[in-house]
Write an enzyme that holds these catalytic residues in place. Sequence first.
Site, PDB file in Angstrom:
ATOM      1  N   ASP A 141     -55.239 -35.570  47.448  1.00  0.00           N
ATOM      2  CA  ASP A 141     -55.172 -36.717  46.470  1.00  0.00           C
ATOM      3  C   ASP A 141     -53.839 -36.513  45.413  1.00  0.00           C
ATOM      4  O   ASP A 141     -53.605 -37.060  44.573  1.00  0.00           O
ATOM      5  CB  ASP A 141     -56.238 -37.174  45.691  1.00  0.00           C
ATOM      6  CG  ASP A 141     -56.502 -38.401  45.143  1.00  0.00           C
ATOM      7  OD1 ASP A 141     -56.979 -38.630  43.982  1.00  0.00           O
ATOM      8  OD2 ASP A 141     -55.662 -39.367  45.436  1.00  0.00           O
ATOM      9  N   LYS A 144     -48.213 -38.049  48.008  1.00  0.00           N
ATOM     10  CA  LYS A 144     -48.646 -38.193  49.275  1.00  0.00           C
ATOM     11  C   LYS A 144     -47.791 -37.497  50.571  1.00  0.00           C
ATOM     12  O   LYS A 144     -47.870 -37.472  51.392  1.00  0.00           O
ATOM     13  CB  LYS A 144     -48.487 -39.949  49.474  1.00  0.00           C
ATOM     14  CG  LYS A 144     -49.372 -40.555  48.602  1.00  0.00           C
ATOM     15  CD  LYS A 144     -50.694 -39.738  48.109  1.00  0.00           C
ATOM     16  CE  LYS A 144     -51.461 -40.372  46.657  1.00  0.00           C
ATOM     17  NZ  LYS A 144     -52.384 -39.624  46.484  1.00  0.00           N
ATOM     18  N   ASP A 169     -57.196 -39.317  50.518  1.00  0.00           N
ATOM     19  CA  ASP A 169     -57.136 -40.509  49.696  1.00  0.00           C
ATOM     20  C   ASP A 169     -55.860 -41.247  49.837  1.00  0.00           C
ATOM     21  O   ASP A 169     -54.978 -40.602  50.451  1.00  0.00           O
ATOM     22  CB  ASP A 169     -57.134 -40.457  48.205  1.00  0.00           C
ATOM     23  CG  ASP A 169     -57.340 -41.786  47.363  1.00  0.00           C
ATOM     24  OD1 ASP A 169     -57.106 -41.596  46.305  1.00  0.00           O
ATOM     25  OD2 ASP A 169     -58.018 -42.475  47.906  1.00  0.00           O
ATOM     26  N   ASN A 170     -55.596 -42.635  49.881  1.00  0.00           N
ATOM     27  CA  ASN A 170     -54.442 -43.421  49.687  1.00  0.00           C
ATOM     28  C   ASN A 170     -53.915 -43.372  51.309  1.00  0.00           C
ATOM     29  O   ASN A 170     -52.696 -43.429  51.227  1.00  0.00           O
ATOM     30  CB  ASN A 170     -53.724 -42.775  48.924  1.00  0.00           C
ATOM     31  CG  ASN A 170     -54.349 -42.758  47.647  1.00  0.00           C
ATOM     32  OD1 ASN A 170     -54.263 -41.582  46.730  1.00  0.00           O
ATOM     33  ND2 ASN A 170     -54.719 -43.808  46.902  1.00  0.00           N
ATOM     34  N   GLU A 199     -58.218 -48.407  44.311  1.00  0.00           N
ATOM     35  CA  GLU A 199     -58.941 -48.191  43.166  1.00  0.00           C
ATOM     36  C   GLU A 199     -59.009 -49.319  42.223  1.00  0.00           C
ATOM     37  O   GLU A 199     -57.923 -49.919  41.909  1.00  0.00           O
ATOM     38  CB  GLU A 199     -59.088 -47.023  42.550  1.00  0.00           C
ATOM     39  CG  GLU A 199     -57.662 -46.723  42.074  1.00  0.00           C
ATOM     40  CD  GLU A 199     -57.052 -45.680  43.164  1.00  0.00           C
ATOM     41  OE1 GLU A 199     -57.323 -45.721  44.338  1.00  0.00           O
ATOM     42  OE2 GLU A 199     -56.158 -44.947  42.867  1.00  0.00           O
TER      43      GLU A 199
END
Length: 214
Positions: A141, A144, A169-170, A199
């Site tokens: 996380d 990226k 994540d993401n 989120e």
Amino acid sequence: TRSTRPQRLLGAVQKNATRGDPGSVIQAIDHYCRNKEWAMNVGDEKGCILDSVVSEVNPATVLELGTYCGYSTVRIARLLPPHAKLITLEFNPAVAAIARQVIAWAGLEDKVQLVEGASGDFIPRIKEQFGVKTFDLVFLDHWKEYYLPDTKLMEECGLLRKGSVLLADNVVCPGAPDYLEYVRSSPRYESRYFKSHLEYTKVEDGLEKSVFLG
Ligand SMILES: CNc1ncnc2c1ncn2[C@@H]1O[C@H](/C=C/CNC(=O)c2cc(-c3ccc(F)cc3)cc(O)c2O)[C@@H](O)[C@H]1O
Ligand SMILES: [Mg+2]
């Protein structure tokens, strides 16, 4: 001088959460970020997916890349069995200082080792410095563009074993296209996308769960 977003998030925890109660820390952060000021925590919706993967893996060793304010650190650590260890890496000292206080407010300091430093520097040293052989679960996380290089680095350093789970994540927003391409096309991973939302918003995002096949 004006406070920082992490400082304000910590203030919301200290004001609204009960010391030693991880659930109330999670709730206080989600309420603050949904109603007062957005922050890049994994959040409640993707957090439930994270919870289910942690419970399924029931890891003895966890690595988190990118602590930020410690929201996902608390989510993960609260579910760990008694002697399990979570190592979380954060290279911004001011942010790390906030995360330590959030983790302490939740009463989870004994399960968490927050290391201040960059993943690229620390991943090669984790084995000898922290006595960890391999990780059962890694939560990605952080920035990226570092998901892929750090995954390759973990492979090279022998930190993954047959069955190790990477949860990222993401993978849609902001996105990690090169990482997704890699884990989805490599014969060394069994990958699955858990569709969700960014989120505290209605924007699509999701988590990619990739099992290392050795
Ligand atoms: C590269 N190696 C590294 N080693 C150690 N710590 C590292 C790190 N990279 C970054 N960090 C730390 O992790 C944190 C960074 C996380 C990066 N996350 C994001 O960019 C992010 C961004 C969004 C986002 C989504 C949409 C949008 F409009 C704006 C932001 C949502 C998320 O859930 C995110 O996770 C910081 O605390 C930083 O200091
Ligand atoms: Mg994130």
